[in-house]
Design a protein around this motif. Structure first.
Motif, PDB file in Angstrom:
ATOM      1  N   ARG B  15       0.888  -1.046  -0.051  1.00  0.00           N
ATOM      2  CA  ARG B  15       0.019  -0.370   0.191  1.00  0.00           C
ATOM      3  C   ARG B  15       0.825   1.421  -0.001  1.00  0.00           C
ATOM      4  NH1 ARG B  15      -5.416  -1.405   0.681  1.00  0.00           N
ATOM      5  NH2 ARG B  15      -6.081   0.788   1.084  1.00  0.00           N
ATOM      6  N   SER B  16       1.939   0.742  -0.151  1.00  0.00           N
ATOM      7  CA  SER B  16       3.018   2.386   0.340  1.00  0.00           C
ATOM      8  C   SER B  16       4.104   2.371  -0.772  1.00  0.00           C
ATOM      9  CB  SER B  16       4.415   1.908   1.648  1.00  0.00           C
ATOM     10  OG  SER B  16       4.843   0.586   1.718  1.00  0.00           O
ATOM     11  N   ALA B  17       3.201   1.801  -2.332  1.00  0.00           N
ATOM     12  CA  ALA B  17       4.436   2.114  -3.166  1.00  0.00           C
ATOM     13  C   ALA B  17       4.070   2.951  -3.442  1.00  0.00           C
ATOM     14  CB  ALA B  17       3.257   0.563  -3.768  1.00  0.00           C
ATOM     15  N   THR B  18       5.914   3.241  -4.106  1.00  0.00           N
ATOM     16  CA  THR B  18       5.568   4.534  -5.251  1.00  0.00           C
ATOM     17  C   THR B  18       4.919   4.818  -6.883  1.00  0.00           C
ATOM     18  OG1 THR B  18       7.356   4.102  -6.236  1.00  0.00           O
ATOM     19  CG2 THR B  18       7.739   4.793  -3.707  1.00  0.00           C
ATOM     20  N   PRO B  19       4.641   6.163  -6.810  1.00  0.00           N
ATOM     21  CA  PRO B  19       4.679   5.488  -8.648  1.00  0.00           C
ATOM     22  C   PRO B  19       5.209   4.483  -9.893  1.00  0.00           C
ATOM     23  CG  PRO B  19       3.833   7.649  -7.515  1.00  0.00           C
ATOM     24  CD  PRO B  19       5.452   6.744  -6.431  1.00  0.00           C
ATOM     25  N   ASP B  20       6.223   4.483  -8.797  1.00  0.00           N
ATOM     26  CA  ASP B  20       7.593   3.984  -9.667  1.00  0.00           C
ATOM     27  C   ASP B  20       7.204   2.710  -9.812  1.00  0.00           C
ATOM     28  OD1 ASP B  20      10.604   6.503 -10.293  1.00  0.00           O
ATOM     29  OD2 ASP B  20       8.515   5.410 -12.016  1.00  0.00           O
ATOM     30  N   ASP B  21       6.726   2.056  -8.612  1.00  0.00           N
ATOM     31  CA  ASP B  21       6.700   0.861  -7.950  1.00  0.00           C
ATOM     32  C   ASP B  21       5.349   0.366  -8.642  1.00  0.00           C
ATOM     33  OD1 ASP B  21       7.177   0.931  -4.393  1.00  0.00           O
ATOM     34  OD2 ASP B  21       8.760   0.875  -6.296  1.00  0.00           O
ATOM     35  N   ILE B  22       4.421   1.152  -9.025  1.00  0.00           N
ATOM     36  CA  ILE B  22       3.821   0.278  -9.329  1.00  0.00           C
ATOM     37  C   ILE B  22       3.549   0.596 -11.007  1.00  0.00           C
ATOM     38  CG2 ILE B  22       1.062   1.580  -9.842  1.00  0.00           C
ATOM     39  CD1 ILE B  22       1.106   2.656  -6.973  1.00  0.00           C
ATOM     40  N   ARG B  23       4.019   1.818 -12.128  1.00  0.00           N
ATOM     41  CA  ARG B  23       4.611   2.061 -13.621  1.00  0.00           C
ATOM     42  C   ARG B  23       4.902   0.141 -13.223  1.00  0.00           C
ATOM     43  NH1 ARG B  23       5.671   6.252 -13.679  1.00  0.00           N
ATOM     44  NH2 ARG B  23       7.633   6.728 -13.240  1.00  0.00           N
ATOM     45  N   ARG B  24       6.534  -0.136 -12.520  1.00  0.00           N
ATOM     46  CA  ARG B  24       7.352  -1.266 -12.975  1.00  0.00           C
ATOM     47  C   ARG B  24       6.097  -2.565 -12.961  1.00  0.00           C
ATOM     48  NH1 ARG B  24      11.679   1.308 -11.003  1.00  0.00           N
ATOM     49  NH2 ARG B  24      10.781   0.633  -8.820  1.00  0.00           N
ATOM     50  N   ALA B  25       5.321  -2.668 -11.792  1.00  0.00           N
ATOM     51  CA  ALA B  25       4.456  -3.786 -11.524  1.00  0.00           C
ATOM     52  C   ALA B  25       3.230  -3.960 -12.642  1.00  0.00           C
ATOM     53  CB  ALA B  25       3.732  -3.327 -10.202  1.00  0.00           C
ATOM     54  N   TYR B  26       2.866  -2.672 -13.264  1.00  0.00           N
ATOM     55  CA  TYR B  26       1.601  -2.842 -14.198  1.00  0.00           C
ATOM     56  C   TYR B  26       2.465  -3.166 -15.465  1.00  0.00           C
ATOM     57  CZ  TYR B  26      -0.786  -1.232 -17.741  1.00  0.00           C
ATOM     58  OH  TYR B  26      -1.820  -1.321 -18.850  1.00  0.00           O
ATOM     59  N   ARG B  27       3.464  -2.895 -16.060  1.00  0.00           N
ATOM     60  CA  ARG B  27       4.780  -2.962 -17.195  1.00  0.00           C
ATOM     61  C   ARG B  27       4.608  -4.740 -16.755  1.00  0.00           C
ATOM     62  NH1 ARG B  27       9.229   1.402 -17.586  1.00  0.00           N
ATOM     63  NH2 ARG B  27       6.884   2.484 -18.745  1.00  0.00           N
ATOM     64  N   LYS B  28       4.981  -5.348 -15.815  1.00  0.00           N
ATOM     65  CA  LYS B  28       5.637  -6.592 -15.948  1.00  0.00           C
ATOM     66  C   LYS B  28       4.010  -7.349 -16.114  1.00  0.00           C
ATOM     67  CE  LYS B  28       7.916  -9.693 -12.891  1.00  0.00           C
ATOM     68  NZ  LYS B  28       7.828 -10.412 -11.369  1.00  0.00           N
ATOM     69  N   LEU B  29       2.952  -6.932 -15.416  1.00  0.00           N
ATOM     70  CA  LEU B  29       1.871  -7.776 -15.816  1.00  0.00           C
ATOM     71  C   LEU B  29       1.339  -8.119 -17.008  1.00  0.00           C
ATOM     72  CD1 LEU B  29       0.450  -6.966 -11.937  1.00  0.00           C
ATOM     73  CD2 LEU B  29       1.198  -9.558 -12.830  1.00  0.00           C
TER      74      LEU B  29
END
Lengths: 113, 310
Positions: B15-29
């Protein structure tokens, strides 16, 4: 069928120079009418796919042709696979179709070599 | 309708993920599940929808903050998807992107020999003088709804013969229908060729097709927009009732699941997306009177974003 202007207007953030380069590279293949590009639905969908590959998946333009070539081969195979299925459905007697299906299931389970 | 899965779990981030973490996770999926790269795989398609919806919610700082505060739930983030490449590439339209170009025949004699052995070398006379008749090409124009719902149309050929052509459910523009044995006659006892019929679909006054989804602009009254209420929505299969949520506005898009093109040939049924458009009509004296007196608590400026750009 839509023009390049409409395609760009409908895709916010789509840079005309990017699109023209993709066409030049043959990654997008619109038709031409009276010397101007016209885009069919499949071309519009392909532009969308390329944008998703570039933006959402961070694939650069060096790697893009490799992916598009594999995608094109995948769909060509799928069209052949469907055509083969249709041809069998339309020409082969029912019992042959059942035999084929049973044979494929057996093979997949390693029962036949 | 609502996807209530936790978007953080869907993307596999804290829940504390940064926008970059979210972008990376989305990109991978997205790389893993993009449905155009996994055609025919419904699991990937469902997974991708969830991932996109989660990304839609969490990549927007405003929406994410509202979600974190519990003001909105994870539902309703599913975006209207544009046209899907796989829907076109899987049928005849996809030949445009064949490696040999659109004119390339997809089956060569080598292909067939590789599959069946040389006994099936096709297209060549077999030495007994039997030659298959030519394929003949025709075009047929059909109404939008007949192409969506399927229909039978009678086609009169130049030689006076008539053919009953079955237009399957979900037929697309430029789709080619093959009628076996309805083409040119064979020679020396060979079989007849096929009739190949290219379908042209007339546009519809209200509906617009995008893949297997249908889009439509739905006019509503000002009171339906503000107060909500039940309205009738035309769909290709006939009108259905839909509930307009209160505080809707022009541009709000509502989804009727499964009310697009019916399921066909392995494709699930599409959805119908109704974009609301508030229509005022001729105001009566009471409305004019009300608006003259009305002092909104928070004055709205719908052109704000335009002014900022100038």
């Amino acid at each position: 069928m839509i023009s390049i202007e409409i395609l760009i207007a409908q895709n916010s953030g789509l840079d005309r120079r990017d699109l023209e380069r993709w066409i030049l590279n043959d990654w997008v293949r619109p038709g031409r009418q009276s010397g101007v590009f016209v885009f069919q639905e499949i071309d519009v969908a392909r532009v969308k796919l390329i944008r998703e590959l570039r933006q959402d998946m961070d694939i650069d333009e060096e790697a893009l042709p490799v992916i598009l070539s594999l995608v094109d081969q995948l769909y060509e195979m799928r069209r052949r696979y469907h055509a083969l299925g249709d041809a069998i459905a339309e020409t082969a007697p029912d019992d042959l179709q059942r035999k084929l299906a049973a044979h494929l299931v057996m093979r997949a389970r390693g029962g036949l070599h | 309708m609502a996807n209530l899965d936790d978007p953080y779990q869907t993307l596999g981030v804290a829940r504390s993920a940064t926008p970059d973490d979210i972008r990376r996770a989305y990109r991978k999926l997205a790389k893993q599940h993009h449905p155009d790269l996994n055609p025919g795989n419904l699991k990937s398609e469902e997974a991708f929808k969830k991932v996109s919806a989660a990304n839609e919610l969490l990549s927007d700082p405003d929406k994410r903050a509202r979600f974190d505060r519990g003001e909105i739930d994870a539902g309703g983030q599913e975006q209207a998807q544009g046209p899907s490449y796989r829907n076109y590439a899987d049928n005849a339209a996809g030949r445009r992107y064949s490696r040999g170009g659109p004119e390339a025949t997809e089956w060569s004699a080598e292909d067939l020999e590789g599959m069946f052995g040389s006994m099936f070398g096709t297209g060549r006379p077999r030495g007994d003088g039997r030659i298959r008749g030519q394929d003949e090409h025709y075009s047929l124009t059909t109404d939008f709804l007949d192409a969506i719902n399927g229909a039978v149309r009678r086609l009169t050929l130049p030689d006076g013969r008539t053919l009953d052509v079955k237009i399957p459910v979900g037929t697309t523009e430029r789709q080619v229908l093959r009628l076996r044995g309805q083409g040119g006659a064979g020679q020396g006892g060979g079989p007849s060729g096929d009739a190949l019929i290219t379908v042209q679909v007339n546009p519809h006054t209200h509906f617009e097709r995008s893949g297997n989804d249908i889009r439509l602009i739905l006019p509503i009254t000002i009171s339906e927009a503000v107060l909500g209420g039940p309205v009738q929505v035309p769909t290709p299969q006939g009108p259905v009732k839909m509930q307009i949520p209160p505080h809707s506005d022009s541009g709000t898009e509502l989804r009727l699941r499964g009310r697009g093109v019916a399921a066909h040939g392995g494709h699930a049924a599409g959805n119908l997306y109704a974009k609301l458009s508030v229509v005022i009509g001729t105001p009566d004296a009471a409305l004019e009177e009300f608006l003259t007196q009305w002092k909104p608590q928070v004055p709205a400026n719908p052109r704000k974003s335009m002014e900022e750009r100038q």
